[in-house]
Design an enzyme around this catalytic site. Structure first.
Site, short mmCIF file in Angstrom:
data_model
loop_
_atom_site.label_atom_id
_atom_site.label_comp_id
_atom_site.label_asym_id
_atom_site.label_seq_id
_atom_site.Cartn_x
_atom_site.Cartn_y
_atom_site.Cartn_z
N CYS A 1 33.45 34.51 12.40
CA CYS A 1 34.10 33.75 13.47
C CYS A 1 35.29 32.93 12.98
O CYS A 1 36.07 32.42 13.78
CB CYS A 1 33.09 32.83 14.14
SG CYS A 1 31.63 33.73 14.71
N HIS B 1 36.57 27.23 17.52
CA HIS B 1 35.81 28.46 17.78
C HIS B 1 34.84 28.20 18.93
O HIS B 1 34.17 27.16 18.97
CB HIS B 1 35.08 28.87 16.50
CG HIS B 1 34.05 29.93 16.73
ND1 HIS B 1 34.31 31.06 17.46
CD2 HIS B 1 32.74 30.01 16.36
CE1 HIS B 1 33.22 31.80 17.52
NE2 HIS B 1 32.25 31.19 16.86
N ASN C 1 30.75 33.71 23.25
CA ASN C 1 31.25 33.58 21.88
C ASN C 1 31.78 34.96 21.45
O ASN C 1 31.01 35.91 21.33
CB ASN C 1 30.08 33.13 20.99
CG ASN C 1 30.43 33.05 19.52
OD1 ASN C 1 31.44 33.60 19.07
ND2 ASN C 1 29.58 32.39 18.74
O1 UT7 Z 1 29.61 31.91 16.10
C1 UT7 Z 1 29.02 31.64 14.88
C2 UT7 Z 1 28.50 30.27 14.84
N1 UT7 Z 1 27.38 30.16 15.73
C3 UT7 Z 1 27.03 29.00 16.22
O2 UT7 Z 1 27.70 28.02 15.96
C4 UT7 Z 1 25.79 28.91 17.07
C5 UT7 Z 1 25.08 27.64 16.80
N2 UT7 Z 1 23.78 27.52 17.46
C6 UT7 Z 1 23.63 27.38 18.80
O3 UT7 Z 1 24.60 27.46 19.55
C7 UT7 Z 1 22.26 27.01 19.32
O4 UT7 Z 1 21.39 26.84 18.22
C8 UT7 Z 1 21.64 28.01 20.31
C9 UT7 Z 1 22.42 27.94 21.63
C10 UT7 Z 1 21.69 29.40 19.73
C11 UT7 Z 1 20.20 27.65 20.62
O5 UT7 Z 1 20.13 26.33 21.14
P1 UT7 Z 1 19.14 25.26 20.48
O6 UT7 Z 1 19.27 24.04 21.28
O7 UT7 Z 1 19.47 25.15 19.02
O8 UT7 Z 1 17.75 25.92 20.72
P2 UT7 Z 1 16.54 26.07 19.69
O9 UT7 Z 1 16.65 27.36 18.99
O10 UT7 Z 1 16.39 24.82 18.89
O11 UT7 Z 1 15.30 26.11 20.69
C12 UT7 Z 1 14.97 24.98 21.52
C13 UT7 Z 1 13.88 25.38 22.47
C14 UT7 Z 1 12.69 26.07 21.81
O12 UT7 Z 1 11.53 25.74 22.53
P3 UT7 Z 1 10.53 24.58 22.01
O13 UT7 Z 1 10.10 25.02 20.63
O14 UT7 Z 1 11.36 23.31 21.98
O15 UT7 Z 1 9.45 24.58 23.04
C15 UT7 Z 1 12.97 27.54 22.00
O16 UT7 Z 1 11.80 28.31 22.00
O17 UT7 Z 1 14.41 26.33 23.40
C16 UT7 Z 1 13.63 27.55 23.33
N3 UT7 Z 1 14.55 28.65 23.52
C17 UT7 Z 1 14.87 29.13 24.72
N4 UT7 Z 1 14.50 28.78 25.96
C18 UT7 Z 1 15.01 29.48 27.00
C19 UT7 Z 1 15.21 29.34 22.56
N5 UT7 Z 1 15.97 30.29 23.13
C20 UT7 Z 1 15.77 30.19 24.47
C21 UT7 Z 1 16.28 30.86 25.58
N6 UT7 Z 1 15.88 30.47 26.83
N7 UT7 Z 1 17.17 31.88 25.47
#
Ligand code: UT7
Length: 336
Positions: free
Chosen positions: A121, A261, A292
């Site tokens: 990226c 980005h 993205n």
């Molecule tokens: O382009 C290259 C660089 N990339 C990036 O910079 C991406 C950086 N990361 C992100 O943008 C975020 O980490 C994501 C958008 C991918 C995910 O968001 P998050 O707030 O970090 O979610 P998480 O993985 O910490 O999960 C939080 C909660 C979890 O549930 P519990 O354990 O709190 O009950 C997950 O199971 O959200 C749940 N979860 C979802 N819920 C609904 C994870 N994915 C999903 C989903 N829909 N798709």
């Protein structure tokens, strides 16, 4: 014996940009047909509402050529005056040859060298800096810099942590010699201790082995430790952005635009807040409708700001790319 050298240039600047956005718009509702999620969760956690997905026969090279042709037409530079084509991509499906040579040929850039750059990226920001250096050193006078990605080829639509994030597209810039500095000093770096936070699995070698042995493998797809990358981006990219501003001699309040980005709206908002950017600075929020698009996200977002008249030609804009590697690169540019 003293070797002759080519004339150097005091600076380089972006003359024009071009974009290619695939026709098909995919909503969060459509993504949720394959993962356990909701439109509300995706909007809240990523800022993404829709993304563009390329047609099955629409390739990284097709999109790159389309965006670069538009940038060339807008710049007024004839294709035969291009000395170098730099294609930033991490989703070109061939290891060899790179996509840049085909783009060079299709553009009619008969006198240009061509090279692919994979810094994920951060690829566009890396390629832009290399174009700037090639021009200032006298190795080129006109360079086409492109970010083009077909992320959909490398995303598992059933991966709950990835399926909603990415989109396809391409953005391009024509960079030419200039009497003044139009591309500021780059701040770039890498933290290879985190290589596994975003990676493609299985590898081509594993695929070869599976084909030879009949072993079954999951489809080739990108995997990401989302939270780790998120935390790295909001903490480590702040000093990188500040340093790029400092090296360019530009105060945050003097910026016309901030074009990070387009990974996640919460990362963008965190950087905007920490950099204390005033309301006068246009903020790129292209991921709302584009997702993205990895190396294409910065030129696409610049193109959007220009098309909407949110930033004016000649204003300084801060670019910062970051992603797999983990790699990053930032610089201040003069808006074309
Ligand atoms: O382009 C290259 C660089 N990339 C990036 O910079 C991406 C950086 N990361 C992100 O943008 C975020 O980490 C994501 C958008 C991918 C995910 O968001 P998050 O707030 O970090 O979610 P998480 O993985 O910490 O999960 C939080 C909660 C979890 O549930 P519990 O354990 O709190 O009950 C997950 O199971 O959200 C749940 N979860 C979802 N819920 C609904 C994870 N994915 C999903 C989903 N829909 N798709």
């Amino acid at each position: 014996m003293k070797l002759a050298s080519t004339p150097t240039s005091p600076g380089a600047r972006i003359l024009a940009v071009g974009e290619h956005r695939p026709t098909r718009i995919v909503t969060n509702a459509e993504i949720c047909e394959q993962i356990d999620s909701t439109d509300e969760w995706i909007r809240e956690r990523s800022g993404i509402i829709t993304r563009r997905i390329a047609a099955p026969d629409e390739s990284v090279v097709d999109m790159a050529t389309s965006a670069a042709s538009k940038a060339l037409a807008a710049s007024g530079v004839p294709a035969t005056d291009i000395d170098l084509v730099l294609l930033a991509t991490c989703t070109h499906p061939y290891q060899t040859p790179g996509g840049s040579s085909e783009v060079q040929d299709r553009l009619g850039a008969a006198n240009a060298g061509a090279m692919d750059i994979n810094a994920a990226c951060a690829g566009f920001a890396y390629a832009l800096s290399l174009a700037n250096d090639a021009i200032r050193a006298g190795s080129a006078r006109n360079v086409v810099v492109i970010g083009s990605e077909k992320m959909s080829d490398f995303i598992d639509p059933r991966d709950r942590g990835m399926a909603f994030l990415f989109g396809d597209g391409a953005g391009a810039a024509v960079v030419s010699a200039s009497p003044t500095t139009g591309i500021g000093p780059v701040v770039w770096g890498s933290d290879g201790s985190h290589i596994m936070t975003i990676t493609q699995e299985p590898t081509y070698t594993q695929v070869q082995h599976a084909l030879a042995t009949g072993e079954s493998l999951p489809p080739v797809a990108l995997k990401m430790a989302g939270q780790t990358v998120f935390r790295w981006a909001v903490t480590k990219m702040l000093p990188v952005a500040r340093r790029a501003l400092e090296l360019a001699g530009v105060a945050p309040s003097e910026l016309g635009a901030f074009i990070p980005h387009q990974a996640n709206m919460r990362i963008v908002e965190s950087l905007v807040k920490s950099l204390k950017l005033p309301d006068t600075v246009a903020i790129a929020r292209d991921m709302e409708t584009q997702g993205n698009t990895s190396s294409a996200s910065i030129p696409l977002a610049l193109s959007t700001l220009l098309a909407r008249g949110e930033v004016e030609s000649g204003q300084p804009a801060l670019l910062i790319g970051f992603g797999a590697g983990l790699t990053y690169a930032a610089q201040v540019i003069e808006v074309p």
